[in-house]
Design a protein around this motif. Structure first.
Motif, PDB file in Angstrom:
ATOM      1  N   LYS A  78      46.709  -6.108  47.955  1.00 11.07           N
ATOM      2  CA  LYS A  78      47.851  -5.214  48.110  1.00 11.07           C
ATOM      3  C   LYS A  78      49.057  -6.015  48.582  1.00 11.07           C
ATOM      4  CE  LYS A  78      45.030  -1.154  49.181  1.00 11.07           C
ATOM      5  NZ  LYS A  78      44.746  -0.084  50.183  1.00 11.07           N
ATOM      6  N   THR A  79      50.220  -5.642  48.087  1.00  4.33           N
ATOM      7  CA  THR A  79      51.457  -6.323  48.485  1.00  4.33           C
ATOM      8  C   THR A  79      52.641  -5.417  48.223  1.00  4.33           C
ATOM      9  OG1 THR A  79      52.859  -8.255  48.120  1.00  4.33           O
ATOM     10  CG2 THR A  79      51.661  -7.421  46.218  1.00  4.33           C
ATOM     11  N   ASN A  80      53.680  -5.630  48.987  1.00  8.79           N
ATOM     12  CA  ASN A  80      54.927  -4.902  48.766  1.00  8.79           C
ATOM     13  C   ASN A  80      55.846  -5.647  47.797  1.00  8.79           C
ATOM     14  OD1 ASN A  80      54.264  -2.796  50.560  1.00  8.79           O
ATOM     15  ND2 ASN A  80      54.892  -4.042  52.323  1.00  8.79           N
ATOM     16  N   CYS A  81      55.436  -6.883  47.443  1.00 11.69           N
ATOM     17  CA  CYS A  81      56.240  -7.672  46.505  1.00 11.69           C
ATOM     18  C   CYS A  81      56.163  -7.060  45.111  1.00 11.69           C
ATOM     19  CB  CYS A  81      55.739  -9.111  46.436  1.00 11.69           C
ATOM     20  SG  CYS A  81      55.815  -9.981  48.012  1.00 11.69           S
ATOM     21  N   THR A  82      57.228  -7.186  44.375  1.00 13.82           N
ATOM     22  CA  THR A  82      57.246  -6.694  42.986  1.00 13.82           C
ATOM     23  C   THR A  82      57.392  -7.834  41.975  1.00 13.82           C
ATOM     24  OG1 THR A  82      59.637  -6.364  43.140  1.00 13.82           O
ATOM     25  CG2 THR A  82      58.208  -4.457  43.645  1.00 13.82           C
ATOM     26  N   LYS A  83      57.667  -9.038  42.468  1.00 12.67           N
ATOM     27  CA  LYS A  83      57.789 -10.192  41.582  1.00 12.67           C
ATOM     28  C   LYS A  83      57.651 -11.476  42.415  1.00 12.67           C
ATOM     29  CE  LYS A  83      62.860 -10.187  41.796  1.00 12.67           C
ATOM     30  NZ  LYS A  83      64.119 -10.186  41.019  1.00 12.67           N
ATOM     31  N   GLN A  84      57.543 -12.602  41.716  1.00 13.51           N
ATOM     32  CA  GLN A  84      57.431 -13.922  42.356  1.00 13.51           C
ATOM     33  C   GLN A  84      56.352 -13.926  43.456  1.00 13.51           C
ATOM     34  OE1 GLN A  84      61.730 -14.659  43.299  1.00 13.51           O
ATOM     35  NE2 GLN A  84      61.463 -16.437  41.937  1.00 13.51           N
ATOM     36  N   TYR A  85      55.156 -13.528  43.043  1.00 10.88           N
ATOM     37  CA  TYR A  85      54.043 -13.433  43.993  1.00 10.88           C
ATOM     38  C   TYR A  85      53.680 -14.790  44.593  1.00 10.88           C
ATOM     39  CZ  TYR A  85      53.319  -8.795  41.941  1.00 10.88           C
ATOM     40  OH  TYR A  85      53.482  -7.513  41.516  1.00 10.88           O
ATOM     41  N   PHE A  86      53.672 -15.829  43.765  1.00 14.50           N
ATOM     42  CA  PHE A  86      53.262 -17.144  44.275  1.00 14.50           C
ATOM     43  C   PHE A  86      54.291 -17.679  45.263  1.00 14.50           C
ATOM     44  CE2 PHE A  86      52.612 -21.882  43.473  1.00 14.50           C
ATOM     45  CZ  PHE A  86      51.506 -21.948  44.317  1.00 14.50           C
ATOM     46  N   LYS A  87      55.566 -17.440  44.995  1.00 11.45           N
ATOM     47  CA  LYS A  87      56.608 -17.832  45.943  1.00 11.45           C
ATOM     48  C   LYS A  87      56.386 -17.116  47.274  1.00 11.45           C
ATOM     49  CE  LYS A  87      61.642 -17.407  46.568  1.00 11.45           C
ATOM     50  NZ  LYS A  87      61.618 -16.256  47.482  1.00 11.45           N
ATOM     51  N   ALA A  88      56.080 -15.819  47.192  1.00 10.53           N
ATOM     52  CA  ALA A  88      55.831 -15.043  48.413  1.00 10.53           C
ATOM     53  C   ALA A  88      54.603 -15.567  49.152  1.00 10.53           C
ATOM     54  CB  ALA A  88      55.649 -13.573  48.050  1.00 10.53           C
ATOM     55  N   TYR A  89      53.571 -15.958  48.388  1.00  8.88           N
ATOM     56  CA  TYR A  89      52.350 -16.505  49.005  1.00  8.88           C
ATOM     57  C   TYR A  89      52.672 -17.796  49.766  1.00  8.88           C
ATOM     58  CZ  TYR A  89      47.986 -19.177  49.193  1.00  8.88           C
ATOM     59  OH  TYR A  89      46.930 -19.961  49.608  1.00  8.88           O
ATOM     60  N   LEU A  90      53.431 -18.673  49.147  1.00  6.21           N
ATOM     61  CA  LEU A  90      53.765 -19.949  49.781  1.00  6.21           C
ATOM     62  C   LEU A  90      54.671 -19.756  50.999  1.00  6.21           C
ATOM     63  CD1 LEU A  90      54.388 -22.094  46.557  1.00  6.21           C
ATOM     64  CD2 LEU A  90      52.463 -22.321  48.134  1.00  6.21           C
ATOM     65  N   GLU A  91      55.492 -18.721  50.960  1.00  8.16           N
ATOM     66  CA  GLU A  91      56.383 -18.439  52.087  1.00  8.16           C
ATOM     67  C   GLU A  91      55.716 -17.614  53.171  1.00  8.16           C
ATOM     68  OE1 GLU A  91      60.689 -18.492  49.695  1.00  8.16           O
ATOM     69  OE2 GLU A  91      59.625 -16.580  50.023  1.00  8.16           O
ATOM     70  N   GLY A  92      54.432 -17.222  52.916  1.00  8.82           N
ATOM     71  CA  GLY A  92      53.665 -16.502  53.926  1.00  8.82           C
ATOM     72  C   GLY A  92      53.879 -15.013  53.966  1.00  8.82           C
ATOM     73  N   THR A  93      54.514 -14.425  52.940  1.00  6.92           N
ATOM     74  CA  THR A  93      54.745 -12.974  52.929  1.00  6.92           C
ATOM     75  C   THR A  93      53.765 -12.230  52.029  1.00  6.92           C
ATOM     76  OG1 THR A  93      56.391 -13.210  51.162  1.00  6.92           O
ATOM     77  CG2 THR A  93      57.192 -13.259  53.449  1.00  6.92           C
ATOM     78  N   LEU A  94      52.828 -12.957  51.423  1.00  4.77           N
ATOM     79  CA  LEU A  94      51.777 -12.323  50.621  1.00  4.77           C
ATOM     80  C   LEU A  94      50.440 -12.918  51.043  1.00  4.77           C
ATOM     81  CD1 LEU A  94      51.755 -11.498  46.840  1.00  4.77           C
ATOM     82  CD2 LEU A  94      49.837 -12.702  47.849  1.00  4.77           C
TER      83      LEU A  94
END
Length: 657
Positions: free
Chosen positions: A134-150
């Motif tokens: 589950k995530t609140n992100c709607t795009k750029q999931y890998f970027k969010a993962y690397l930045e610690g938000t996913l």
């Protein structure tokens, strides 16, 4: 990371072997030798042979790329074609991901790091779409993962495997530059495999002989295999796990499936596919069942009931690796063994009696001389249960394929019914085959006809009774062949100028100069008073008699018969007959009319009356119109069949080919 050619700096004195130069250029060694003769490459003579100047190879490769040259693109089964393209048939065209990946691949120009970032992003998109995270992100999931938000939750270890040793900062930079795209989770679809193999350089795929198996073909390959609890399967070259995915789809348990591959990145994708299938997410289980190893030498493989898959078809060129393989495999005891042969032998060795090997293989394994060792090994240790002839099923690869099913047995020369599928035709081969007979395209009835032709008492063969010659290899037809006759030039025959019993007026001309061409036959053979000319590229002989001493190009080869009692006209009639066409198509499965094949054809010795009758009919052809020609050729066919001792039923059979 591989540097662009223009960044490489090589000393002008540095030399490499011809084999290494050919690998860099993506050409065969035969082509490399021709380029040496033509002066496209320079070599230094040493005690160990010719060595090539590396800087010249790099310069040539760079110029070919800059010029968009067609030199490396025109070869059949081209190994040198660079770039990326969608592996069109890998997943269903109905898949929502097919068009998305096509657009992605078409415009993608990123590096290896960018490909890694792209696959990580794709994995996360599929996890989100499958509602695994589950995530609140709607795009750029890998970027969010690397930045610690996913949070990747229990799947974090798989992302780390994909990322390998690439730094997070480098990947973060690459993730920000990824194009916008959307993937959807499709159960048991190898979406990541489609992206990965599409972005691999074509040359790498072809040089390694790795032809990834389309989803429709894996379904065909596994549909005949019984799946039951406790029946253990192994794919010894699993890639991203396509075959194993289709077994999962059919209800196989993860505990009963094993796969291994030398390409560790592909194995990671296979593990991801198992996770996406919803059957398993346990790290230890997946690492125990999907192994990063060399199947041929690995000693920790489990006892299995079925070995299946699509092994690589290329040759093993690494002498050290071949030497290591030769410790346990007979097929490795020769130079440059074929991986397909090695995998078949290794797989049979893994099984106990009654175990099954079911592989997608090159059809050549069943009939080409270079695969004779593995055929002998199969005869000694297994029996053939079924063969499905597939034709050319791999994207952009001109190589007929088969699905071959073998059953391990301790009885040498074990026999039994063989189920055969050729297109829409299904039949069973029940005849007692000789050990070397792997020609399952021949029905039992057709085999009787071939045997009758081979066992003919009054026959001769061309071997030892004819002089063969190749047509002229110019080295550059553009520079040597003219479309109009110029001073000093003469007509030259091409393969397409030859029809049965007929030479069409040639529209090509050549100015013959001694020593100007790559390869020529002795002039007296071209100028022979009477010779047979035939197309080189053909499935069966297409032959005419030349009495004008014409030159020929290498698409039109020739032979000068030396029989006392058989005329060139009679030989042309035999070679053009339906009987010999049947013999060629059923025995040789070739697209090239080789001397060695022509020398195998039994030529029936006719009575003087029949010999004269055949010559009379061929002479009639010269003045006949199209309708009359067809009737005359039928008469020639019937008479040749009669001379072979074939009856009406056999003639009907061979005329259907």
């Amino acid at each position: 990371m591989r540097q662009p050619i223009k960044q490489l700096k090589t000393k002008k004195t540095e030399v490499i072997t011809l084999a290494t130069a050919c690998k860099m250029l993506g050409i065969s060694e035969a082509t490399g030798k021709n380029w040496l003769r033509l002066g496209k490459l320079s070599a230094k003579d040493t005690e160990t042979g010719k060595l090539i100047y590396k800087h010249e190879v790099e310069k040539l490769l760079l110029s070919l790329k800059k010029d968009g040259s067609n030199v490396l693109k025109s070869r059949r089964n081209k190994t040198a074609l660079k770039g990326r393209e969608l592996y069109v048939n890998y997943v269903s065209r109905e898949s929502p991901n097919h068009a998305a990946v096509a657009l992605l691949v078409n415009g993608f120009t990123g590096s290896t790091t960018a490909i890694t970032a792209l696959l990580c992003e794709s994995f996360l998109q599929l996890l989100v779409d499958a509602k695994r995270i589950k995530t609140n992100c709607t795009k750029q999931y890998f970027k969010a993962y690397l930045e610690g938000t996913l949070d990747a939750d229990i799947y974090d270890w798989l992302l780390l495997e994909l990322m390998d040793k690439t730094s997070r900062n480098t990947l973060l930079s690459a993730s920000k530059k990824l194009p916008s795209f959307t993937l959807h989770f499709v159960p048991f679809e190898d979406t990541l495999g489609l992206i990965y193999l599409s972005l691999m350089e074509l040359s790498k795929r072809r040089q390694s002989g790795r032809y990834y198996t389309p989803q429709s073909l894996t379904d065909t390959a596994v549909e005949t295999l019984q799946v039951s609890r406790g029946r253990v399967f192994l794919d010894p070259c699993c890639g991203s796990g396509n075959f194993l995915l289709r077994l999962l789809r059919r209800g196989a348990r993860v505990e009963d499936l094993y796969g291994c591959d030398l390409d560790g990145f592909s194995v990671t994708l296979a593990r991801i596919n198992f996770v996406l299938s919803g059957n398993c997410s346990d790290k230890d289980t997946l690492q125990d069942h999907l192994l990063k190893c060399d199947t041929i030498t690995c000693r920790s493989l489990p006892q299995v009931d079925v070995v299946l898959g699509n092994p690589p078809w290329g040759s093993c060129d690494d002498e050290k690796v071949v030497s290591r393989y030769a410790r346990t495999l007979i097929c490795a005891e020769k130079k440059r063994p074929c991986f397909a042969d090695l995998f078949v032998e290794r797989s049979l060795n893994l099984l106990k009696d009654g175990g099954i090997v079911q592989f997608v293989l090159p059809e050549a394994l069943l009939n080409v001389a270079s695969h004779e060792t593995i055929r002998a090994f199969i005869t000694e240790h297994a029996r053939v249960r079924s063969v499905r002839y597939l034709g050319e099923v791999f994207h952009a690869v001109q190589c007929p394929s088969v699905i071959l099913t073998l059953e391990k047995t301790s009885f040498s020369n074990a026999s039994g019914d063989v189920i055969v599928n050729v297109g829409d035709s299904n039949y069973i081969v029940r005849r007692q085959r000789k050990g070397a007979d792997f020609n399952f395209k021949v029905t039992d009835q057709e085999a009787l006809v071939l045997d009758k032709m081979d066992d003919l008492e009054h026959c001769v063969k061309l071997k030892g009774h004819a002089k063969f010659a190749l047509g002229i290899v110019t080295g550059s037809n553009n520079d040597s062949i003219f479309k109009e006759k110029i001073e000093g030039a003469e007509p030259v025959l091409r393969g397409l100028d030859i029809e049965p019993f007929k030479i069409n007026p040639p529209d090509s001309f050549i100015k013959y100069e001694e020593g100007a061409f790559q390869q020529v036959a002795p002039m007296e053979l071209y100028r022979a008073k009477e010779k047979l000319v035939y197309r080189f590229i053909a499935k069966y002989p297409i032959v005419a008699v030349d009495t004008h001493g014409m030159l020929t190009l290498n698409s039109c080869n020739l032979l000068v018969p030396e029989f006392k009692d058989l005329s060139a006209t009679y030989l042309a009639a035999v070679l053009n007959s339906s009987a010999v066409r049947f013999y060629f198509e059923k025995k040789f499965h070739t697209i090239k009319i080789l001397r060695s094949l022509l020398e195998e054809v039994p030529v029936p010795v006719a009575s003087k009356e029949d010999h004269m009758y055949i010559e009379f009919l061929v002479e009639e052809l010269k003045e006949a119109d199209e309708v009359a020609s067809k009737e005359i050729i039928k008469k020639i066919d019937r008479k040749i069949a009669e001379i072979y001792g074939l009856g009406k039923r056999a003639l009907k059979l061979i005329s259907q080919v």
